[in-house]
Scaffold this active site. Structure first.
Site: not given
Ligand code: PEP
Ligand code: MG
Length: 590
Positions: A202, A444, A468, A515
């Site tokens: 993140h 995911e 994920d 996403c």
């Molecule tokens: C993902 O896991 O690809 C996603 C978009 O969610 P995050 O990155 O917030 O876990």
């Molecule tokens: Mg995710």
């Protein structure tokens, strides 16, 4: 695999990590020290005890003044939203028990203030941890944070200070928490480098959305760089130069200009539609975490918000935001993005997005822990208040709801039952909301991908979270730089898995988006188009790049390319194939 090397050229040191946020930064290094101060115990002579107590009291006062200063800076730069965290630390500093206990230990044991304070902190931490109450347990972490500050003041060590006023700096740290990252601003932070982290951690995602060049996973960084060293960071290829020569500085300055020029050129695509050469329209949305980023979505030409990470509302606080607080944010976002759509993902807390609960909570820690939907289903009152807030914000009919980290139909049914309860309550209260609110789930986990046909019967859309999905499929912790090189969206399993999910979604009559960061990966985009994905949702900054690629391709060609790619046995072979195609479209071989 990711190559990391350190070579000394005269006085210049070059280290290579993982470039996770493009752009070039040059400037002085500022080390953020997150390590625990080392404490020694020593006895006092009786006549020195009073002076030791005074020394302790001075350190408390100094800490209070520092916190007051941070509070003022935060209030000036970010408003009052996050101030209560500092306030709670100031209050703890005034805690009579902590102070009296420490002074009593100094006097009774005739020992140094550092040791006495350490004993008091440990004593109160043990008491706090014994309570079965999230709030009190969270005080434990606050106590540690605050204790370290007082200890450093006692020991005459500097206090870390994020992005101090004055000269902009390149931040160097072992790691930056999401809480740290929101304090970064482009005016004060030219770039940053950390010892840990991966492309989809993140910290990396935040760096990209803040458009701050960043390199993570640099081994021995804190031993290589010192505050005040002059640095160059290349967030594209992961290079970090410590004390570069004048030629190197000029070379990177030219590279930076070129980069900025290219970015500016891309912005001319903002108003153009995201459509392939043969007229196939692909929705191109943005992933955001805060309402402030809506402006960036506009600048970069996003249609709507394909992923709103609501868990960022829980940052820098103890406990969860109230329904009203959430409603105000969600409805502001929905209003500002209308008539385009926003997808609110319910809290995805836990793993590396462990924001509000005590870090020592073992069940939540780690990517395989009590994350996301699991945590929400365990805290039904909290979950329902979020569902109510999203429903209430949906009256303009441009809101969608998304559940993260689903692994079974039962989790979806349990979430839907709670959503139904929330709807019934709101109807009874006479509150308006969108009766046809679209509900989706994130694919995911390999478990969700494997039962996509069953899940498609329960929802209106899928959003494939490749960050994920790849983490779990390839058995790699997305925050661990040692295994970051195993992250590969072009791995044959990943491609087969996504194609299968898209097919099952189509057979189930629902739409599917991607996403994760893969949706912004140049070599993955032609394949996602070829598989028939309906929407790509990416970091706002990446939108012009993605649009440029979409507009240069034909869907028919992408379909053929995808079939070819799916027949290949390795990610390397797939990459080679797609790179060749892209190179024929763009001079630069992008
Ligand atoms: C993902 O896991 O690809 C996603 C978009 O969610 P995050 O990155 O917030 O876990
Ligand atoms: Mg995710």
């Amino acid at each position: 695999m990711n190559e990391r090397a350190a070579e000394r050229v005269a006085d210049t040191v070059k280290v290579v990590g993982l470039g996770v946020s493009p752009g070039i930064a040059q400037g002085p290094a500022y080390l953020l020290d997150r390590s625990q101060p080392k404490i020694h115990k020593y006895s006092l002579q009786s006549h020195n005890v009073d002076a030791e107590v005074e020394r302790f009291e001075r350190a408390i006062e100094e800490s209070r003044l520092q916190l007051q200063d941070i509070r003022e800076r935060l209030a000036r730069d970010f408003g009052t939203e996050h101030l209560y965290i500092i306030d709670s630390h100031i209050l703890l500093l005034q805690d009579e028990l902590l102070i009296t206990n420490t002074i009593a230990t100094i006097r009774q044991m005739e020992i140094n203030a550092e040791w006495a304070l350490k004993r008091s902190i440990e004593h109160f931490q043990t008491i706090f941890s014994s309570f079965d109450d999230d709030y009190l347990r969270a005080r434990r972490a606050d106590l540690q944070y605050l204790g370290n500050r007082v200890l450093r003041n006692l020991m005459g060590q500097g206090i870390e200070r994020m992005a101090a006023d004055g000269e902009p700096v390149v931040i160097i740290a072992h790691d930056l928490s999401p809480d740290d990252t929101i304090q970064l601003t482009r005016e004060r932070v030219l770039g940053f480098a950390t010892e840990v982290g991966g492309h989809t951690s993140h910290t990396a995602i935040m760096a990209r959305s803040l458009e701050i060049p960043a390199v993570v996973g640099v081994h021995d960084l804190l031993r290589t760089v010192h505050t005040g060293d002059f640095l160059i960071i290349d967030g594209q290829d992961g290079t970090l130069l410590v004390n570069p020569t004048a030629e190197q500085q000029a070379e990177y300055q030219a590279k930076r200009q070129q980069y900025l020029l290219h970015e500016e050129e891309l912005l001319t695509l903002t108003e153009l539609p995201s459509v392939t050469l043969d007229g196939h329209r692909l929705r191109l949305d943005g992933n955001i975490e805060t309402p402030e980023e809506i402006a960036s979505l506009r600048v970069h030409g996003a249609e709507g918000i394909g992923l709103y990470r609501t868990e960022y509302l829980c940052m820098n606080r103890n406990g969860f935001p109230s329904e009203e607080e959430q409603y105000l944010v969600y409805q502001e976002v929905a209003r500002r993005i209308a008539p385009n759509k926003v997808v609110f993902r319910t809290f995805d807390l836990g793993g590396d997005k462990f924001l509000s609960l005590p870090p020592e909570h073992p069940a939540i820690r780690g990517s395989m822990g009590l994350r996301a939907i699991r945590l929400c289903l365990r805290n039904q009152a909290m979950f329902k208040s979020q569902l109510r807030a999203v429903l209430r914000a949906s009256s303009k009919e441009n809101v969608r709801l998304l559940y993260p980290l689903i692994t079974s139909v039962d989790e979806v049914l349990a979430s839907q039952a709670l959503l139904e309860e929330a709807r019934a309550e709101l109807r009874q209260e006479g509150q308006s909301f969108d009766e046809h609110l679209e509900v989706g789930l994130m694919i995911e986990t390999p478990a969700a991908a494997g039962i996509a046909d069953l899940l498609a019967k329960e929802v209106d859309f899928f959003s494939i979270g490749t960050n994920d999905l790849i983490q779990y499929a390839m058995a790699i912790d997305r925050t661990n730089d040692e295994v970051a090189g195993y992250y590969d969206p072009l791995h044959p399993y990943v491609l087969r898995c996504i194609q299968d999910v898209v097919r099952k979604a189509q057979e189930g009559g629902i739409w599917v988006g991607v996403c994760g960061e893969m949706a912004a990966d140049a070599e993955s985009i032609p394949l996602l188009i070829g598989m028939g994905v309906h929407e790509l949702s990416v970091n706002p900054v990446a939108i012009p790049h993605v649009k440029q690629i979409i507009r240069a391709l034909s869907r028919k060609h992408c379909e053929e390319l995808t079939q070819q790619a799916l027949s290949l046995g390795s990610a390397t072979a797939v990459r080679h194939l797609v790179k060749e195609t892209l190179a024929s479209l763009f001079d630069c071989g992008e």
